[in-house]
Every structure is written in structure tokens, then in C-alpha cells.
Write an enzyme that holds these catalytic residues in place. Structure first.
Site, PDB file in Angstrom:
ATOM      1  N   GLU A  59       0.855  -1.193   0.000  1.00  0.00           N
ATOM      2  CA  GLU A  59       0.000   0.000   0.000  1.00  0.00           C
ATOM      3  C   GLU A  59       0.889   1.239   0.000  1.00  0.00           C
ATOM      4  OE1 GLU A  59      -3.590   0.208   2.494  1.00  0.00           O
ATOM      5  OE2 GLU A  59      -2.762   2.072   3.285  1.00  0.00           O
TER       6      GLU A  59
ATOM      7  N   THR B 286      -3.904   4.826  -1.687  1.00  0.00           N
ATOM      8  CA  THR B 286      -4.937   5.355  -0.785  1.00  0.00           C
ATOM      9  C   THR B 286      -5.522   6.668  -1.318  1.00  0.00           C
ATOM     10  OG1 THR B 286      -3.474   6.708   0.575  1.00  0.00           O
ATOM     11  CG2 THR B 286      -3.685   4.397   1.201  1.00  0.00           C
ATOM     12  N   TYR B 287      -6.669   7.018  -0.734  1.00  0.00           N
ATOM     13  CA  TYR B 287      -7.328   8.272  -1.093  1.00  0.00           C
ATOM     14  C   TYR B 287      -8.043   8.788   0.148  1.00  0.00           C
ATOM     15  CZ  TYR B 287     -10.616  11.434  -3.415  1.00  0.00           C
ATOM     16  OH  TYR B 287     -11.339  12.531  -3.792  1.00  0.00           O
TER      17      TYR B 287
ATOM     18  N   ALA C  53     -10.579  10.328   2.689  1.00  0.00           N
ATOM     19  CA  ALA C  53     -12.022  10.588   2.695  1.00  0.00           C
ATOM     20  C   ALA C  53     -12.309  12.070   2.885  1.00  0.00           C
ATOM     21  CB  ALA C  53     -12.689   9.787   3.798  1.00  0.00           C
TER      22      ALA C  53
ATOM     23  N   HIS D 197      -8.135   2.980  -3.867  1.00  0.00           N
ATOM     24  CA  HIS D 197      -8.994   3.069  -2.670  1.00  0.00           C
ATOM     25  C   HIS D 197     -10.081   4.100  -2.959  1.00  0.00           C
ATOM     26  CE1 HIS D 197      -5.906   1.476   0.484  1.00  0.00           C
ATOM     27  NE2 HIS D 197      -5.596   1.031  -0.715  1.00  0.00           N
TER      28      HIS D 197
ATOM     29  N   ARG E 127     -15.989   3.071   3.380  1.00  0.00           N
ATOM     30  CA  ARG E 127     -16.826   4.188   3.827  1.00  0.00           C
ATOM     31  C   ARG E 127     -15.968   5.425   4.049  1.00  0.00           C
ATOM     32  NH1 ARG E 127     -18.835   4.660   9.863  1.00  0.00           N
ATOM     33  NH2 ARG E 127     -16.645   5.269   9.951  1.00  0.00           N
TER      34      ARG E 127
ATOM     35  N   LYS F 247     -21.079  -6.863   3.308  1.00  0.00           N
ATOM     36  CA  LYS F 247     -20.188  -6.336   2.257  1.00  0.00           C
ATOM     37  C   LYS F 247     -19.854  -7.439   1.250  1.00  0.00           C
ATOM     38  CE  LYS F 247     -16.988  -4.068   5.041  1.00  0.00           C
ATOM     39  NZ  LYS F 247     -16.017  -3.003   5.381  1.00  0.00           N
TER      40      LYS F 247
HETATM   41  P1  FAD Z   1     -17.993   0.111   6.877  1.00  0.00           P
HETATM   42  O1  FAD Z   1     -17.850  -1.263   6.356  1.00  0.00           O
HETATM   43  O2  FAD Z   1     -19.164   0.908   6.407  1.00  0.00           O
HETATM   44  O3  FAD Z   1     -18.026  -0.008   8.473  1.00  0.00           O
HETATM   45  C1  FAD Z   1     -17.917   1.142   9.308  1.00  0.00           C
HETATM   46  C2  FAD Z   1     -18.646   0.876  10.620  1.00  0.00           C
HETATM   47  O4  FAD Z   1     -20.057   0.793  10.382  1.00  0.00           O
HETATM   48  C3  FAD Z   1     -18.257  -0.431  11.297  1.00  0.00           C
HETATM   49  O5  FAD Z   1     -18.288  -0.228  12.683  1.00  0.00           O
HETATM   50  C4  FAD Z   1     -19.349  -1.398  10.866  1.00  0.00           C
HETATM   51  O6  FAD Z   1     -19.531  -2.454  11.802  1.00  0.00           O
HETATM   52  C5  FAD Z   1     -20.555  -0.465  10.785  1.00  0.00           C
HETATM   53  N1  FAD Z   1     -21.538  -0.887   9.774  1.00  0.00           N
HETATM   54  C6  FAD Z   1     -21.289  -1.318   8.524  1.00  0.00           C
HETATM   55  N2  FAD Z   1     -22.429  -1.589   7.862  1.00  0.00           N
HETATM   56  C7  FAD Z   1     -23.435  -1.326   8.740  1.00  0.00           C
HETATM   57  C8  FAD Z   1     -24.853  -1.413   8.674  1.00  0.00           C
HETATM   58  N3  FAD Z   1     -25.465  -1.833   7.557  1.00  0.00           N
HETATM   59  N4  FAD Z   1     -25.580  -1.037   9.763  1.00  0.00           N
HETATM   60  C9  FAD Z   1     -24.967  -0.610  10.902  1.00  0.00           C
HETATM   61  N5  FAD Z   1     -23.607  -0.512  11.020  1.00  0.00           N
HETATM   62  C10 FAD Z   1     -22.862  -0.863   9.951  1.00  0.00           C
HETATM   63  N6  FAD Z   1      -9.721   5.442   4.799  1.00  0.00           N
HETATM   64  C11 FAD Z   1      -9.554   6.440   3.902  1.00  0.00           C
HETATM   65  O7  FAD Z   1     -10.105   7.527   4.087  1.00  0.00           O
HETATM   66  N7  FAD Z   1      -8.802   6.280   2.778  1.00  0.00           N
HETATM   67  C12 FAD Z   1      -8.191   5.107   2.483  1.00  0.00           C
HETATM   68  O8  FAD Z   1      -7.511   5.000   1.446  1.00  0.00           O
HETATM   69  C13 FAD Z   1      -8.340   4.016   3.410  1.00  0.00           C
HETATM   70  N8  FAD Z   1      -7.775   2.803   3.163  1.00  0.00           N
HETATM   71  C14 FAD Z   1      -8.007   1.756   4.035  1.00  0.00           C
HETATM   72  C15 FAD Z   1      -7.472   0.497   3.720  1.00  0.00           C
HETATM   73  C16 FAD Z   1      -7.690  -0.585   4.578  1.00  0.00           C
HETATM   74  C17 FAD Z   1      -7.119  -1.956   4.221  1.00  0.00           C
HETATM   75  C18 FAD Z   1      -8.441  -0.415   5.790  1.00  0.00           C
HETATM   76  C19 FAD Z   1      -8.644  -1.559   6.741  1.00  0.00           C
HETATM   77  C20 FAD Z   1      -8.967   0.838   6.089  1.00  0.00           C
HETATM   78  C21 FAD Z   1      -8.776   1.919   5.224  1.00  0.00           C
HETATM   79  N9  FAD Z   1      -9.306   3.194   5.473  1.00  0.00           N
HETATM   80  C22 FAD Z   1      -9.141   4.230   4.579  1.00  0.00           C
HETATM   81  C23 FAD Z   1     -10.010   3.451   6.749  1.00  0.00           C
HETATM   82  C24 FAD Z   1     -11.540   3.222   6.645  1.00  0.00           C
HETATM   83  O9  FAD Z   1     -12.081   4.184   5.776  1.00  0.00           O
HETATM   84  C25 FAD Z   1     -12.099   3.363   8.059  1.00  0.00           C
HETATM   85  O10 FAD Z   1     -11.697   2.275   8.855  1.00  0.00           O
HETATM   86  C26 FAD Z   1     -13.593   3.616   8.177  1.00  0.00           C
HETATM   87  O11 FAD Z   1     -13.857   4.084   9.495  1.00  0.00           O
HETATM   88  C27 FAD Z   1     -14.482   2.403   7.934  1.00  0.00           C
HETATM   89  O12 FAD Z   1     -14.485   2.047   6.621  1.00  0.00           O
HETATM   90  P2  FAD Z   1     -15.222   0.678   6.136  1.00  0.00           P
HETATM   91  O13 FAD Z   1     -15.144   0.678   4.668  1.00  0.00           O
HETATM   92  O14 FAD Z   1     -14.696  -0.490   6.857  1.00  0.00           O
HETATM   93  O15 FAD Z   1     -16.717   0.998   6.625  1.00  0.00           O
END
Ligand code: FAD
Length: 287
Positions: free
Chosen positions: A16, A47-48, A50, A77, A107, A163
Site C-alpha cells: 500500500e 490510498t485516497y 475521505a 482506494h 466508507r 459487504k
Molecule cells: P464500513 O464497512 O461501512 O463499516 C464502518 C462501521 O459501520 C463499522 O463499525 C461497521 O460495523 C458499521 N456498519 C457497517 N455496515 C453497517 C450497517 N449496515 N448497519 C450498521 N452498522 C454498519 N480510509 C480512507 O479515508 N482512505 C483510504 O484510502 C483508506 N484505506 C483503508 C485500507 C484498509 C485496508 C483499511 C482496513 C482501512 C482503510 N481506510 C481508509 C479506513 C476506513 O475508511 C475506516 O476504517 C472507516 O472508518 C471504515 O471504513 P469501512 O469501509 O470499513 O466501513
């Protein structure tokens, strides 16, 4: 190539990287990709933010150069919380035009200073949207210790299953420093019928500031062994770097022995560290 196909053939090693800060030269990033190419990674993800602090042109340029100029598969990303459907559609079209077919659908972190757009609330909404928009390979994030906002790991795994059901065909974990969290998470995922490849995200910690940022951001556990290594060398940057690399190698060796499907290295844009790790694990990856 869709990166999810790679797991059928081999144990995957990916890196990454993040776009340069505004004050840094873009050439630096290309020198780095060039140095990383020698390690033959299966893909490089870009990465990008948010928060929209980076322009998405940088994301395209870098992800596209990784793929088209350096011949390495690239993953873009895409955090959606502050984007509209129209913006995402435009980004997807641009990815397609640059030959980028792998998207890490996220997200993004909630930023108290930015009112989120309401088009996507969770990563699963984005995954469904991408699935309907074209033939992309969709990757999702997962959390061996549970996501920081989630009250319990069972709920988090249920949300992860959404997901995968929405179309994610590959997962990458948040970094962790205690492999037992990963093994326990992998079992829970299997019980929940999550059957896509899971890559373990490993971050070699090479300076003290990095540790403080990590804990503040994602709240991962810092095991006693890790803390004693870091405390022992905190005033000796070179020794701390070497100890951080050794700790990461130790984690990776154990993960390989326990049958991990892939290692995703959070390189922190440091090709020296990537080289050191690669040289220590290279022969193990193929066994
Ligand atoms: P989600 O899957 O939407 O989950 C977020 C939270 O909501 C979790 O607590 C989950 O349990 C909950 N949730 C999910 N779906 C529901 C539902 N239907 N109802 C109720 N609750 C729900 N961030 C950046 O800004 N840029 C990046 O490039 C970046 N790269 C990343 C790469 C990796 C490998 C990882 C692990 C993280 C990265 N992140 C990045 C961070 C990420 O954006 C954050 O961890 C963010 O807070 C959650 O993203 P997610 O896609 O897991 O969200």
C-alpha cells in the site's frame, strides 16, 4: 487483471502506498514505485483521503501509472462517505478509462468538520453501487479486533458479511500487532460463511510517532512484547527501525506458517523497509 484471481494461484504479496503530500515532489512517488517493482508485488494499492484533502487526479495518475507504466496491477482506494453517487460514477468511469479494474470500496472515517453526503452510509452501499455500475473487482476492509465504532465483534462480522454479499470478492485487514486476533477473526469469518480471500495487513513500525497515530486512529491493541521492543529502542531511531522490521517479519513468518492467503504491507512509502521485509520472507511466500 482482477486481483481476486491471484489467490487461486499463489500466496499474494501486495503493497500500500499513499499519494505525496502537497509539498512533496510527485517524482518521489515514481522513484519509490520503481524501487518497489524490483520486489515483484502482486499489486500495489493507492490510498485516497475521505476528507478530500487530496485531489482525485493524484489517485488516478498514480494508480494508472502503477498499472500502465510500471506493469504492476493497481488497486484504487475509494472512500465514499463524502461523495455523491454522481461523483463516484465519474470516478468509476475514469478508473475504467485508465484500465483500473480493482477498487477497495470504503466508507472512510467520519470527520466532525465535514457533513457527510447522504448517498452512501456504509461501505456496503458503495459496493452494491459499484457492482451495478460495471465489471470491477471489489475489495473491502475488515477488522480483526473489530472496527473502532462497533460495539462488538459479532455485529462487525455481520456487517462484513453484508459487504461480501453485496459483491466484495476479497478482504484486506486493518493492521494488527498480535496475530491471535487475526486467527480468531478468520475463524469467526469462516463460521459466518465469509469465504473470500483475506489478506493480513501488516505495518512495520519504524518510529515512535507512527505508533501514537495508529492507536489514535484505529485503537488496535499493542501487545506487551511489541511495547517492550518499542520502549527499549525509542531513543535510537536506527535500532527502533530495525526492531520494527524484525517484529513485522516475525508476524509474517507466523502468518505464513498458519496458512495466510496474502500479506498486504502498509509500506508508509518506504521502499527500504519494503526491501528489507521482502528479502526476509521471499522464499517463504512460495512454500
Ligand atoms: P464500513 O464497512 O461501512 O463499516 C464502518 C462501521 O459501520 C463499522 O463499525 C461497521 O460495523 C458499521 N456498519 C457497517 N455496515 C453497517 C450497517 N449496515 N448497519 C450498521 N452498522 C454498519 N480510509 C480512507 O479515508 N482512505 C483510504 O484510502 C483508506 N484505506 C483503508 C485500507 C484498509 C485496508 C483499511 C482496513 C482501512 C482503510 N481506510 C481508509 C479506513 C476506513 O475508511 C475506516 O476504517 C472507516 O472508518 C471504515 O471504513 P469501512 O469501509 O470499513 O466501513
Amino acid at each position: 487483471m482482477k486481483t481476486s484471481e491471484l489467490f487461486k494461484m499463489k500466496r499474494v504479496l501486495s503493497f500500500e502506498i499513499f499519494p505525496p503530500k502537497r509539498t512533496d515532489s510527485v517524482d518521489k512517488i515514481y522513484d519509490m514505485v520503481s524501487a518497489m517493482k524490483e520486489l515483484n508485488p502482486d499489486f500495489i494499492s493507492v490510498t485516497y483521503g475521505a476528507g478530500g484533502s487530496e485531489s482525485n487526479a493524484e489517485l488516478y495518475n498514480i494508480a494508472s501509472a502503477v498499472k500502465n507504466d510500471y506493469g504492476i496491477e493497481s488497486v484504487a482506494h475509494l472512500p465514499c462517505i463524502n461523495l455523491t453517487k454522481m461523483e463516484v460514477r465519474k470516478m468509476l468511469d475514469d478508473f475504467k478509462n485508465s484500465g483500473i479494474e480493482n477498487i477497495l470500496a470504503l466508507r472512510g472515517d467520519l470527520n466532525p468538520d465535514i457533513t457527510p453526503q447522504n448517498d452512501f452510509r456504509h461501505a456496503s452501499d458503495l459496493i452494491s453501487f459499484i457492482k451495478e455500475s460495471g465489471d470491477y473487482n471489489i475489495i473491502a476492509a475488515c477488522y480483526p479486533e473489530g472496527h473502532i465504532e462497533c460495539q462488538n465483534i459479532v455485529e462487525d462480522i455481520r456487517n462484513l458479511k453484508c459487504k461480501v454479499d453485496a459483491g466484495a470478492s476479497q478482504l484486506i485487514t486493518q493492521l494488527f500487532f498480535d496475530n491471535n486476533y487475526f486467527y480468531s477473526f478468520r475463524e469467526k469469518a469462516a463460521i459466518a460463511n465469509i469465504n473470500v480471500p483475506i489478506e493480513a495487513g501488516i505495518m512495520p513500525v519504524t518510529n515512535k510517532k507512527q505508533i501514537e497515530r495508529i492507536v489514535a486512529l484505529c485503537g488496535v491493541d499493542l501487545p506487551k512484547k511489541f511495547l517492550s521492543v518499542m520502549n527499549r529502542y525509542e531513543n535510537n531511531p536506527e535500532a527502533l527501525r530495525d526492531a520494527g522490521i524484525a517484529y513485522a517479519v516475525d508476524q509474517i513468518v507466523d502468518l505464513i506458517v498458519q496458512g495466510v492467503e496474502g500479506i498486504h504491507l502498509y509500506t508508509m512509502n518506504n521502499p527500504y523497509v519494503a526491501h528489507r521485509i521482502y528479502n526476509s520472507i521471499n522464499t517463504l511466500l512460495v512454500t
